[in-house]
Design an enzyme around this catalytic site. Structure first.
Site, PDB file in Angstrom:
ATOM      1  N   GLU D  60      11.312 -22.715  64.018  1.00 43.11           N
ATOM      2  CA  GLU D  60      11.051 -21.469  64.747  1.00 43.11           C
ATOM      3  C   GLU D  60      10.997 -21.684  66.255  1.00 43.11           C
ATOM      4  OE1 GLU D  60       9.635 -22.360  61.956  1.00 43.11           O
ATOM      5  OE2 GLU D  60      10.222 -20.768  60.576  1.00 43.11           O
ATOM      6  N   HIS D 129       2.345 -15.309  54.020  1.00 39.73           N
ATOM      7  CA  HIS D 129       3.404 -14.307  53.877  1.00 39.73           C
ATOM      8  C   HIS D 129       2.876 -12.882  54.039  1.00 39.73           C
ATOM      9  CE1 HIS D 129       5.362 -17.822  52.116  1.00 39.73           C
ATOM     10  NE2 HIS D 129       6.512 -17.195  52.162  1.00 39.73           N
TER      11      HIS D 129
HETATM   12  C1  TPP Z   1       7.585 -22.782  59.187  1.00 42.36           C
HETATM   13  C2  TPP Z   1       8.253 -22.090  58.046  1.00 42.36           C
HETATM   14  N1  TPP Z   1       9.351 -21.368  58.271  1.00 42.36           N
HETATM   15  C3  TPP Z   1       9.971 -20.700  57.275  1.00 42.36           C
HETATM   16  C4  TPP Z   1       9.480 -20.764  55.992  1.00 42.36           C
HETATM   17  C5  TPP Z   1      10.180 -19.990  54.878  1.00 42.36           C
HETATM   18  N2  TPP Z   1      10.799 -20.932  53.936  1.00 42.36           N
HETATM   19  C6  TPP Z   1      10.182 -21.314  52.810  1.00 42.36           C
HETATM   20  S1  TPP Z   1      11.036 -22.470  51.980  1.00 42.36           S
HETATM   21  C7  TPP Z   1      12.282 -22.483  53.121  1.00 42.36           C
HETATM   22  C8  TPP Z   1      13.438 -23.414  52.946  1.00 42.36           C
HETATM   23  C9  TPP Z   1      12.986 -24.833  52.830  1.00 42.36           C
HETATM   24  O1  TPP Z   1      14.068 -25.670  52.620  1.00 42.36           O
HETATM   25  P1  TPP Z   1      13.899 -27.211  52.307  1.00 42.36           P
HETATM   26  O2  TPP Z   1      13.046 -27.826  53.373  1.00 42.36           O
HETATM   27  O3  TPP Z   1      15.248 -27.768  52.124  1.00 42.36           O
HETATM   28  O4  TPP Z   1      13.052 -27.299  50.962  1.00 42.36           O
HETATM   29  P2  TPP Z   1      13.475 -26.747  49.512  1.00 42.36           P
HETATM   30  O5  TPP Z   1      12.920 -25.364  49.403  1.00 42.36           O
HETATM   31  O6  TPP Z   1      14.937 -26.808  49.400  1.00 42.36           O
HETATM   32  O7  TPP Z   1      12.781 -27.651  48.554  1.00 42.36           O
HETATM   33  C10 TPP Z   1      12.012 -21.567  54.120  1.00 42.36           C
HETATM   34  C11 TPP Z   1      12.889 -21.286  55.276  1.00 42.36           C
HETATM   35  C12 TPP Z   1       8.325 -21.528  55.790  1.00 42.36           C
HETATM   36  N3  TPP Z   1       7.773 -21.655  54.568  1.00 42.36           N
HETATM   37  N4  TPP Z   1       7.728 -22.179  56.816  1.00 42.36           N
END
Ligand code: TPP
Ligand code: TPP
Ligand code: MG
Ligand code: MG
Lengths: 363, 326, 363, 326
Positions: D60, D129
């Site tokens: 972000e 959320h």
């Molecule tokens: C700081 C933050 N930004 C956005 C989100 C929303 N969000 C939740 S999971 C995710 C994707 C995460 O991807 P990854 O790190 O590859 O983990 P995966 O879910 O694939 O295990 C996002 C953008 C969040 N939880 N925290």
């Protein structure tokens, strides 16, 4: 070497694999593991059981019993392999998807559901399991893990720390700061990145143009890519990295090359952003099937064994469902608890006021 | 009784806490050999070693994030943010993790982390070095927020903050660092609990409410107002979250008038909370609205203008006059 | 290779050097530069003049005319070398110490003083000079620079961006995120890290255990270490990196290995944390002396030239001082200006109230 | 007239802005193919390409930081923060850079950046959320802070925010995304300026002040209160910074009573600013203190408890009753 990104990415030559998708044991110059048949059976059992826990949770969500669920489908080997590499004294910091690691840390699966059912934000005592709470803010926990590891150093304890995060998380400032800290303080920590190829709808290319394990070299510590669907390799590589960390050799980054077989969470619709053929390609690399083949081919397990694990899984699923439904909802005043560890006048005032307000209705 | 400057009082307080409890650590940028840019941690690394007084990489999120991890392991980190304006890279770790993790854990986790923030203006500094970000933290449930205003409080409050099982955001009025006063370091009998405020001047006509750097300003204003025949009570809040509401309400109920003074912008500042709460609880006793004196709704200006931006004796007195105009 | 960290660090074999501390031209397999005598004289002149600007500013601070000053002493070559590599269309994002780069961007030195004198937070129009305002929050500007470079890409412009930051800044999340972004979007940007060995009182070891230029490899783009006290090398390496960036080859990290000869700022006391011998060792590597030697030895300049530059410097210093003292203080209502670009009711109200309040005094 | 859901109205508004001005960009996590987790940017990448609708790395601070850089280059980025609770890693870029850079530049720089934040609770989500972080931004000089509450405002306000030369923090009430209403997309005659609020119900006895998701709740409460014979006025602030003070003060001067309702914690929340300001400006007209209904001084609770945490019709009515108790 059969595993590749299946999006046209080159088959990464650096990937550590000890068990092929076909269930063949292969050699690796740097890593090996000697597993007795019963150990392999036990790994197999874990893989099957955590997949069942996951499936059941998905079903519970579908039926409205959970608000949301983040499935680990496809990532069982990365989680069981790394989770089983931990000693009791080691500490693990998960994201929100490490149900398999939780299993290895003896966290009762029903306790995982609390967060997703909305009855709490985290339902177990991290100290009891040396397994921290799930962290939702992407990447935050990696710094906690490094700080914890700095504590381990100061305690001169025979322990290491493992921090889980995803491919998407690798872009966060916090994760990179955790690399700086770990390296500068030579902290006993293993960074375990499950590169499941996707961060919700964003493919790896949106986070990095080179393999993620190579990030570590920029911070002066080793990075290794392991076949994340190969539980043997995950176990061997993580065990070694943890041992090195405990012995004072500092941090290691492990990139477990794997795939998120399901949706990001139950509210996600992956058909909007990825092609079906990709999923099909990865199905051939299933982390459980290959162990099954291996056990079968080598006659380390017979059908009765597989049946019994299946039976155990059925029971586990049914039990989880029953206990999920039986989970009590928190009382309204629970939200005022534990905000502070010591008495706090404002919380006390608000609690009393809200209690009186609720009383008003019951009159 | 020893005469200590506010910064030295903090230093002595931390030293005492480190002697009392081997789990207490100091961490931050330049806190080691340099002793911090304000010398608040001067000599601590020399005496307690690099493992307990940790010069960290230059990254505030990392400082708070790793402090949380150390606290999870049983340590009690005291983090220094070098200047108020540099706390924001750590905002996420403070707001989503430090503040919320204990509740997230249903009480299994306690996070005795102190975040020390030299705050406020008046020292002729460049941008980001003169801010008063307390309202960002008073609005964040799970944190305790305190501000010291004098050497004695500095000495006791830092020790209490370190002993607290809750995370504490600890504001230090940087322009008062060099002011000296007697501090009794031999006994703890006189210590006030960390969540209690203190009346620093008795009065009957109006209550001035302040904390940190503005306490002194309010005391000066009170003295000046006396010349006009006004008896001004001055409260030093010390704790912003929780607020010592009985102290505040008792005073305002007696005087019927209140002015809140802080350096932070008035708009959505902590004074708004005080004004709203006082009005709710003292509605019938108030002879005038609770007035607020503080920074303007602008970024902190270049230092040649800070005398205009910062509340001073005249602006406080003008508000007092306005209050009596109702 | 004569340059080393002088704290026992190994002499880095990777360091690009074209002019030794003794003023000898040396060859480098990858980088070269062809400079006519008048170009070298012009570089020398810049080096001397910015050092004089800096010295005068330090003196002004001592006399209370500036609140604080961040001296560039010792970093002249890194700044003039990289600054002169920029074309007019290129855009530069400085920290708070890039007075030499500002000079190359034709920013009137007196405009640099406003921030330090406390009359404004930034006194020039960045668009006019393609030189952004000084940024005090460590590392923030690297993301602005990458965003700007993404704009350059979208404009299909023949331009590149350079982002300055320090060794300490390399630890900030923002700087590492800027590496992620630059790499993923292949942005036309050069990251120019002046490793002056210190972040206030913290030596490089508190930020990294490997040379900083290697950070780039973890993000998939090239990193180069250059002798930051060698203006030829800084110019050659930066020019090449900018050219590559303009041609679509993406980001490069340049680590200029240099030394902060003075205090961190005028309020700092470096004797508290570093030994005098270190400074002495670095004095032998002075960025100006070596160019002078080179010019002299090769008879590209005579004493009259050096005297004339000295004379110019004296004038510049005197002029700067005079104009500094003549700088008007802002009026009190100036603080309400430019907070918003469009009318804003609250600001208007506060401005009016404060004006009335001030009126009250004048009555 | 078209019937649009709030999320679709935002989508149409952004589409219009992108058609009108090629410099408008969309950036954020998953805003491309997926169209955002709430589908607010659905279809925009398909129609405007990957250069204008940018799926960003997951960071972000990077989103806001690079948006600032793009704005410096003449673009008008519209950033999506996926959920309210994830804005904090960007706090530094928003607070020290986005908000302050124009003033820092003495007006040489304008930063027309929009930061869209789906906000608030009521959708049964997990931690982080469901938050309402507006007070962190209303306290930050240099930002405009607005919140839409219905499809028509969503459609117009997002376009106005994009056209604004100032940075705008744009709150979208996520639990209202699916609510539909008629929107006139053919004319701009009916558009209200971005910094103006709107009375959404006339009344004479008390003023309810809300924004974003709570406007609907207040309207429902007003209807219910009518049954008790109380004539309730409801204001939709729309803009929190600047505040449409004339709208608010005129109403409260008429009714003599006010209740502010928001989801964010009451303590140091934006309601405090409203209460303080109203009291100051309407002191003689107020029959009761301005009361505040909002979240408690706790982290947002697990979703099974959110109905208790969130202000609802009953809690608003209880406050109305309390106001009449004075
Ligand atoms: C700081 C933050 N930004 C956005 C989100 C929303 N969000 C939740 S999971 C995710 C994707 C995460 O991807 P990854 O790190 O590859 O983990 P995966 O879910 O694939 O295990 C996002 C953008 C969040 N939880 N925290
Ligand atoms: C976010 C932030 N944290 C702390 C500071 C205080 N500070 C100013 S300069 C500095 C050291 C910077 O070191 P480096 O990046 O090496 O640059 P140098 O000053 O050596 O040129 C620090 C800690 C700051 N300006 N911003
Ligand atoms: Mg992923
Ligand atoms: Mg440095």
């Amino acid at each position: 070497m059969t595993l590749d990104a299946s999006r046209g990415a080159q088959a990464p030559p650096e990937l550590v694999q000890l068990l092929t998708p076909e269930g063949e044991r292969v050699e690796h110059p740097d890593y090996d593991i000697d597993l007795k048949p019963e150990e392999v059976r036990s790994l197999y059992r874990d893989l099957v059981l955590v997949r069942r826990v996951d499936l059941e949770a998905v079903a519970l969500q579908r039926q409205g019993e959970l608000g949301i669920w983040a499935s680990l489908l496809g990532q069982e080997a990365a989680q069981i392999g790394s989770g089983r590499a931990l000693t009791d004294a080691d500490m693990a910091f998960p994201t929100y998807r490490e149900h398999g690691v939780a299993w290895c840390r003896d966290v009762d699966p029903v306790k995982l559901l609390g967060l997703f059912r909305g009855v709490n934000h985290g339902g177990w005592d991290p100290k009891e399991h040396n397994f921290h709470l799930y962290t939702i803010v992407i990447g935050s926990q990696t710094l906690h893990a490094v700080g914890y590891a700095m504590g381990v150093q100061r305690d001169d304890a025979n322990a290491a720390v493992i921090a889980y995060f995803g491919d998407g998380a690798s872009s966060q400032g916090d994760v990179n700061e955790s690399f700086v800290w770990a390296s500068v303080f030579n902290a006993p920590i293993v960074f375990f990145c499950q590169n499941n190829q996707w961060a919700i709808s964003e493919p790896l290319e949106k986070q990095s143009r080179i393999p993620l394990y190579r990030r570590a070299s920029g911070f002066g510590f080793p990075g290794i890519r392991v076949d994340g669907n190969d539980v043997f390799a995950c176990l061997a590589v993580t065990r070694q990295a943890l041992k090195n960390a405990r012995e004072g050799q500092g941090p290691v980054l492990i990139e477990a090359f794997t795939y998120r077989m399901g949706a990001h969470t139950t509210t996600d619709d992956p058909t909007r952003y990825r092609v079906a053929s990709e999923l099909e390609a990865w199905k051939l690399k299933d982390p459980i099937e290959r162990v099954k083949s291996y056990l079968f081919k080598n006659e380390f397990a017979d059908q009765a064994f597989f049946d019994s694990v299946e039976g155990e899984a059925d029971q586990l699923g049914a039990d989880l469902r029953r206990r999920c439904l039986a989970m009590p909802d928190p009382g309204p005043l629970a939200m005022f608890e534990h905000v502070y560890s010591e008495p706090h006048a404002l919380i006390d005032e608000e609690r009393a006021q809200y209690a009186a307000y609720l009383e008003g209705f019951s009159e | 009784m020893t005469v200590l400057s506010l910064s030295k009082a903090l230093n002595e307080g931390m030293r005492k806490a480190m002697e009392d409890d081997p789990k207490v650590l100091i961490m931050g940028e330049d806190v080691g050999k340099l002793g911090g840019v304000f010398r608040v941690t001067d000599g601590l690394q020399k005496d307690f070693g690099e493992d307990r007084v940790i010069d960290t990489p230059l990254a505030e999120s990392g400082i708070i994030g790793t402090a949380i991890g150390l606290a999870l392991r049983g340590y009690r980190p005291v983090c220094e943010i070098q200047f108020d304006g540099f706390v924001f890279p750590a905002a996420d770790q403070i707001i989503t993790q430090l503040a919320k993790m204990p509740m997230r854990s249903l009480g299994a986790i306690k996070l005795p982390v102190v975040v020390r923030i030299p705050c406020g203006g008046g020292i002729g500094a460049v941008e980001h070095h003169s801010e008063s970000p307390e309202a960002y933290f008073t609005h964040t449930a799970g944190l305790r927020v305190v501000a010291c205003s004098n050497p004695a409080d500095a000495y006791t409050m830092i020790q209490q903050a370190i002993r607290s099982e809750d995370p504490v955001i600890f504001f230090e009025p940087k322009r008062r660092y060099w002011e000296k006063a007697e501090v009794d370091t031999t006994s703890t009998d006189w210590w006030l609990p960390l969540d209690r405020g203190r009346p620093v001047r008795q009065g009957t006509d109006i209550t001035l409410i302040a904390y940190g750097p503005m306490v002194k300003t309010c005391l000066e204003a009170a003295t000046a107002a006396e010349a006009d025949g006004r008896s001004v009570e001055v409260l030093d809040l010390r704790s912003l979250n929780p607020l010592d509401a009985p102290l505040v309400m008792d005073s305002v109920r007696r005087t019927g008038r209140a002015v809140v003074v802080h350096e932070a912008p008035v708009n959505s500042g902590f004074g708004a909370e005080l004004a709203a709460r006082i009005t709710e609880q003292c509605f019938y006793q108030l002879e005038s609205p609770v007035l607020r004196v503080g920074g303007f709704s602008t970024p902190y200006p270049p230092s040649k203008l800070e005398e205009h931006y910062l509340p001073d004796l005249d602006r406080v007195l003008e508000a007092v006059d306005r209050a009596f105009g109702y």
